[in-house]
Design a protein around this motif. Structure first.
Motif, PDB file in Angstrom:
ATOM      1  N   ASP A   1      14.314   7.913   9.639  1.00  0.00           N
ATOM      2  CA  ASP A   1      14.047   6.839   8.690  1.00  0.00           C
ATOM      3  C   ASP A   1      12.610   6.344   8.883  1.00  0.00           C
ATOM      4  OD1 ASP A   1      15.524   4.619   6.856  1.00  0.00           O
ATOM      5  OD2 ASP A   1      14.028   3.676   8.158  1.00  0.00           O
ATOM      6  N   ALA A   2      11.810   6.419   7.851  1.00  0.00           N
ATOM      7  CA  ALA A   2      10.384   6.093   7.949  1.00  0.00           C
ATOM      8  C   ALA A   2      10.145   4.632   8.337  1.00  0.00           C
ATOM      9  CB  ALA A   2       9.689   6.410   6.624  1.00  0.00           C
ATOM     10  N   TRP A   3      10.934   3.720   7.756  1.00  0.00           N
ATOM     11  CA  TRP A   3      10.718   2.312   8.070  1.00  0.00           C
ATOM     12  C   TRP A   3      11.110   2.001   9.506  1.00  0.00           C
ATOM     13  CZ3 TRP A   3       7.826  -1.459   6.888  1.00  0.00           C
ATOM     14  CH2 TRP A   3       8.130  -2.756   7.319  1.00  0.00           C
ATOM     15  N   ASN A   4      12.235   2.543   9.962  1.00  0.00           N
ATOM     16  CA  ASN A   4      12.626   2.356  11.359  1.00  0.00           C
ATOM     17  C   ASN A   4      11.578   2.939  12.304  1.00  0.00           C
ATOM     18  OD1 ASN A   4      14.982   0.964  10.860  1.00  0.00           O
ATOM     19  ND2 ASN A   4      16.292   2.777  10.934  1.00  0.00           N
ATOM     20  N   ALA A   5      11.014   4.081  11.902  1.00  0.00           N
ATOM     21  CA  ALA A   5       9.975   4.705  12.729  1.00  0.00           C
ATOM     22  C   ALA A   5       8.758   3.793  12.828  1.00  0.00           C
ATOM     23  CB  ALA A   5       9.585   6.057  12.138  1.00  0.00           C
ATOM     24  N   PHE A   6       8.386   3.162  11.721  1.00  0.00           N
ATOM     25  CA  PHE A   6       7.246   2.245  11.725  1.00  0.00           C
ATOM     26  C   PHE A   6       7.506   1.069  12.664  1.00  0.00           C
ATOM     27  CE2 PHE A   6       5.596  -1.783  10.063  1.00  0.00           C
ATOM     28  CZ  PHE A   6       4.226  -1.559  10.182  1.00  0.00           C
ATOM     29  N   LEU A   7       8.696   0.468  12.566  1.00  0.00           N
ATOM     30  CA  LEU A   7       9.029  -0.662  13.426  1.00  0.00           C
ATOM     31  C   LEU A   7       9.084  -0.248  14.893  1.00  0.00           C
ATOM     32  CD1 LEU A   7      11.856  -2.394  11.335  1.00  0.00           C
ATOM     33  CD2 LEU A   7       9.483  -3.145  11.575  1.00  0.00           C
ATOM     34  N   PHE A   8       9.665   0.924  15.140  1.00  0.00           N
ATOM     35  CA  PHE A   8       9.840   1.371  16.519  1.00  0.00           C
ATOM     36  C   PHE A   8       8.501   1.627  17.209  1.00  0.00           C
ATOM     37  CE2 PHE A   8      10.850   4.528  19.834  1.00  0.00           C
ATOM     38  CZ  PHE A   8      11.831   3.817  20.526  1.00  0.00           C
ATOM     39  N   GLN A   9       7.530   2.082  16.451  1.00  0.00           N
ATOM     40  CA  GLN A   9       6.206   2.327  17.034  1.00  0.00           C
ATOM     41  C   GLN A   9       5.617   1.065  17.647  1.00  0.00           C
ATOM     42  OE1 GLN A   9       3.874   3.975  13.855  1.00  0.00           O
ATOM     43  NE2 GLN A   9       4.916   5.958  13.896  1.00  0.00           N
TER      44      GLN A   9
ATOM     45  N   GLY B   1      19.719   0.876   0.768  1.00  0.00           N
ATOM     46  CA  GLY B   1      18.888   1.483   1.801  1.00  0.00           C
ATOM     47  C   GLY B   1      17.400   1.471   1.499  1.00  0.00           C
ATOM     48  N   THR B   2      17.019   0.986   0.342  1.00  0.00           N
ATOM     49  CA  THR B   2      15.603   0.935  -0.025  1.00  0.00           C
ATOM     50  C   THR B   2      14.915  -0.223   0.694  1.00  0.00           C
ATOM     51  OG1 THR B   2      16.141   1.794  -2.211  1.00  0.00           O
ATOM     52  CG2 THR B   2      13.969   0.774  -1.934  1.00  0.00           C
ATOM     53  N   VAL B   3      13.720   0.036   1.225  1.00  0.00           N
ATOM     54  CA  VAL B   3      12.966  -0.997   1.925  1.00  0.00           C
ATOM     55  C   VAL B   3      11.913  -1.582   0.996  1.00  0.00           C
ATOM     56  CG1 VAL B   3      11.391  -1.482   3.840  1.00  0.00           C
ATOM     57  CG2 VAL B   3      13.318   0.072   4.176  1.00  0.00           C
ATOM     58  N   ARG B   4      11.882  -2.895   0.952  1.00  0.00           N
ATOM     59  CA  ARG B   4      10.868  -3.593   0.178  1.00  0.00           C
ATOM     60  C   ARG B   4      10.126  -4.536   1.095  1.00  0.00           C
ATOM     61  NH1 ARG B   4      12.268  -5.848  -5.621  1.00  0.00           N
ATOM     62  NH2 ARG B   4      10.018  -6.075  -5.380  1.00  0.00           N
ATOM     63  N   VAL B   5       8.863  -4.766   0.771  1.00  0.00           N
ATOM     64  CA  VAL B   5       8.038  -5.673   1.563  1.00  0.00           C
ATOM     65  C   VAL B   5       7.475  -6.731   0.633  1.00  0.00           C
ATOM     66  CG1 VAL B   5       6.054  -5.907   3.081  1.00  0.00           C
ATOM     67  CG2 VAL B   5       7.430  -3.824   3.169  1.00  0.00           C
ATOM     68  N   GLU B   6       7.872  -7.984   0.873  1.00  0.00           N
ATOM     69  CA  GLU B   6       7.388  -9.094   0.070  1.00  0.00           C
ATOM     70  C   GLU B   6       6.214  -9.771   0.797  1.00  0.00           C
ATOM     71  OE1 GLU B   6       8.761  -9.530  -2.793  1.00  0.00           O
ATOM     72  OE2 GLU B   6      10.692  -8.486  -2.597  1.00  0.00           O
ATOM     73  N   VAL B   7       5.139  -9.989   0.066  1.00  0.00           N
ATOM     74  CA  VAL B   7       3.986 -10.716   0.616  1.00  0.00           C
ATOM     75  C   VAL B   7       3.670 -11.842  -0.372  1.00  0.00           C
ATOM     76  CG1 VAL B   7       1.667 -10.514   1.576  1.00  0.00           C
ATOM     77  CG2 VAL B   7       3.150  -8.502   1.513  1.00  0.00           C
ATOM     78  N   PRO B   8       4.385 -12.951  -0.301  1.00  0.00           N
ATOM     79  CA  PRO B   8       4.257 -14.024  -1.297  1.00  0.00           C
ATOM     80  C   PRO B   8       2.826 -14.543  -1.424  1.00  0.00           C
ATOM     81  CG  PRO B   8       6.156 -14.385   0.125  1.00  0.00           C
ATOM     82  CD  PRO B   8       5.376 -13.274   0.734  1.00  0.00           C
ATOM     83  N   LEU B   9       2.428 -14.795  -2.654  1.00  0.00           N
ATOM     84  CA  LEU B   9       1.076 -15.296  -2.920  1.00  0.00           C
ATOM     85  C   LEU B   9       0.827 -16.666  -2.286  1.00  0.00           C
ATOM     86  CD1 LEU B   9       0.510 -14.291  -6.651  1.00  0.00           C
ATOM     87  CD2 LEU B   9      -0.821 -13.518  -4.685  1.00  0.00           C
TER      88      LEU B   9
END
Length: 623
Positions: free
Chosen positions: A444-452, A605-613
């Motif tokens: 899982d790409a997102w889990n891999a990013f967090l695990f790093q 299972g889709t990952v979204r990233v919110e960066v509120p204005l």
């Protein structure tokens, strides 16, 4: 009929139904039954109340520090989400709310507990006062309906009953009235025996007559008066009645309450089993692991120490001798079978860059050199003969420090090398517990990013904890380094976030944020590990470190992070799943939230990233 037995030595058979009614009546009517269960439930209430009165046990019972908290906690969070105004819930996805609420609960649980515990104490106190009255009412109501439960009478009626005579003044009358034989062959109070397991029942009718009930096909139940009295006294809750006083009965009296207490303890244990396992019940103590490491047969191998452009023959021999002593000392407590080589290099960066790790897919190694600090040693993984190993590479400065006349310089060098050896041991523990996990990419790409971001925190904690006694004074430096990398992140991440507003390159933005967050987590783990190794508080007497954490809104988080690191450490060598490490990724998310970055995964299972204005409203001149 019973009177006629006074001059008879033979057993007399009696009507089964009549005997059953008598035994059931005696045991149900006995005031002891009421008091026994009232006392038992009171003890259980006290036990449950004491569990919740402690913050630590409450955290465990409610699963506050687990991957998934207890259902009652999840239900409460879901209820809180349902009560949010629709305008808010539409902007705040449920999965993200659950993560935010769980983290908030963990960090602020002490405040919640301090509010909740007194209320629970009042409830428990009230129940304890009311319980005897409730028991009496229930007891009276049961007697009004029938002398004894039908099923109990039916089971007792199925037994064959005889009255067996003994010498006068032989038998005692226990306050539990009747005994039953248990599966282990021992005798205990009849009222705690299950109907399905009733095989033999014994009731003293007088000081010389014993009513015995047995299954029809069972062999004759023989028991001496002494054996019966011993079992009967142990089955009592408070007292027994005897027609005479003797030294033997005085001795038996010391066992009063033994079997009822066993029953209560077992019942309370069953209640406790419904709760999550307490964190303080560690499955693998470090001391045990160390002992195992000492017993493990290490292969005979020569320690390989290299000097690249930094030592003549004499200096190399002297330093190699010191290094060998350090390795030997650490090896007495931790497994160092995975140690490949130790290299001191004048051109530290070049040696790292050219190192043959055996893993072509890995990016080239580079030393840490930035405004917050300069790395002096590294322990990268290498593949040697199909086995995961560790080679230690250090700046030439370290070999000079080992020979330095300054005690401070020598201590720092020894401390560094001990820390590197601890990293070698950590690889042994990890690769043995979870074979094939090291360097295996996560699907899982997102889990891999967090695990790093948390990949190195557990080894950093362990290394610092092991090495701490060799340079206790270095703790001040760890505090400063952590504060520096935190301050840098607080400056740089908002800049990168603002740039992302115009560039829109999310992956690039997250990569740069990770470069800031990762050192914060690693250096914080090192700081906590160092002071845990010394069994001291990481907070300075002046309060400056505490103030820095509070200013960053991380005071409560620091405590939670320490909890998770210690729990992982207590499982060292006994890890059963990568999930025990993945759980730490919540701390990556925690720091992303600080910077207005909110990742969440949908039910699909889709990952979204919110960066509120709103986080950059002032910089973007939105108001």
């Amino acid at each position: 009929m019973l009177g006629s037995l006074r001059n008879s030595r033979s057993s007399v058979t009696v009507d089964a139904h009549m005997a059953a009614e008598v035994v059931a009546h005696l045991t149900v009517r006995g005031a002891f039954i009421r008091d026994f269960f009232a006392s038992g439930f009171q003890e259980m209430l006290v036990t449950i109340g004491s569990l919740f009165s402690s913050e630590e046990s409450s955290r465990s019972i409610l699963g506050i520090d687990y991957v998934e908290p207890a259902d009652m906690v999840l239900d409460a969070i879901n209820s809180a989400y349902a009560e949010l105004p629709k305008v808010v819930s539409k902007q705040l996805p449920r999965p993200l709310f659950m993560r935010l609420a769980s983290a908030h609960l963990r960090e602020n649980f002490q405040d919640f507990h301090n509010t909740f515990a007194p209320q629970l104490e009042l409830i428990m106190t009230k129940l304890q006062h009311e319980l005897p009255t409730l028991a009496r009412r229930g007891h009276a109501k049961a007697l009004e309906q029938r002398m004894a439960p039908d099923k109990r009478v039916a089971v007792l009626s199925s037994l064959t009953w005889t009255v067996r005579p003994y010498d006068r003044h032989s038998l005692i009358l226990p306050d539990c009235v009747a005994l039953s034989e248990f599966t282990d062959g021992s005798l205990g109070p009849l009222h705690i025996q299950e109907n399905e397991k009733l095989a033999s029942v014994l009731v003293p009718l007088s000081d010389h007559c014993l009513l015995i009930g047995q299954q029809a096909d069972a062999s004759r139940f023989d028991i001496s008066a002494q054996e019966f009295n011993r079992s009967a006294s142990a089955s009592c809750w408070e007292f027994f009645i005897a027609s005479h006083k003797s030294e033997e009965l005085t001795t038996f009296a010391t066992e009063i309450g033994h079997r009822p207490r066993e029953f209560l303890s077992a019942t309370i244990d069953d209640v406790r089993k419904d709760f999550p396992v307490f964190l303080d019940e560690q499955l693998a103590e470090t001391s045990e692991i160390r002992a195992q490491a000492e017993e493990k047969d290490a292969p005979n191998r020569t320690l390989s120490v290299h000097f690249l452009g930094c030592a003549d023959q004499e200096k190399a021999q002297r330093v190699a001798g010191i290094v060998a002593s350090i390795v030997q000392e650490v090896g007495k407590h931790f497994p160092l079978n995975r140690l490949d080589t130790i290299t001191f290099a004048l051109d530290y960066a070049a040696v790292l860059r050219d190192l043959d790790t055996g893993f072509p897919q890995l990016k080239t190694l580079a030393p840490t050199e930035d405004s917050c600090g300069i790395g002096v040693a590294m322990a990268p993984l290498v593949l040697r003969d199909g086995q995961m190993c560790v080679c230690v590479i250090a700046r030439s400065w370290l070999s000079d420090a080992l020979l330095n006349e300054s005690q401070s310089a020598r201590s720092t060098a020894i401390h560094t090398l001990v820390g590197m050896m601890a990293r070698v041991a950590f690889v042994e523990y990890l690769d043995t517990s979870l074979p094939g996990t090291l360097l295996k990419p996560l699907p899982d790409a997102w889990n891999a990013f967090l695990f790093q971001q948390i990949e190195g925190v557990c080894s950093a904690y362990f290394s610092a904890r092991v090495a701490a006694p060799y340079a206790p004074e270095i703790g001040d430096g760890y505090r400063t380094l952590f504060c520096n990398v935190l301050a840098r992140a607080d400056i740089e991440v908002p800049k990168e976030r603002l740039a992302y507003r115009t560039q829109g390159k999310l992956d690039e933005f997250l990569g740069k944020v990770a470069e800031m967050v990762r050192p914060v987590l690693v250096h914080c783990a090192t700081l906590i590990g160092h002071f845990d190794g010394l069994e001291e508080s990481p907070f300075d007497e002046e309060g400056s470190f505490s103030s820095a954490l509070q200013a960053a809104g991380l005071g409560a988080w620091f405590d939670v992070y320490g909890r998770d690191l210690r729990r992982n450490h207590d499982r060292i060598g006994a890890w059963s799943s990568l999930e025990e490490f993945m759980f730490l990724t919540v701390h990556v998310e925690r720091h992303l939230w600080r910077y207005g970055i909110f990742p969440w995964r949908s039910e699909e299972g889709t990952v979204r990233v919110e960066v509120p204005l709103i986080t950059d409203a002032e910089a973007l001149a939105l108001f």
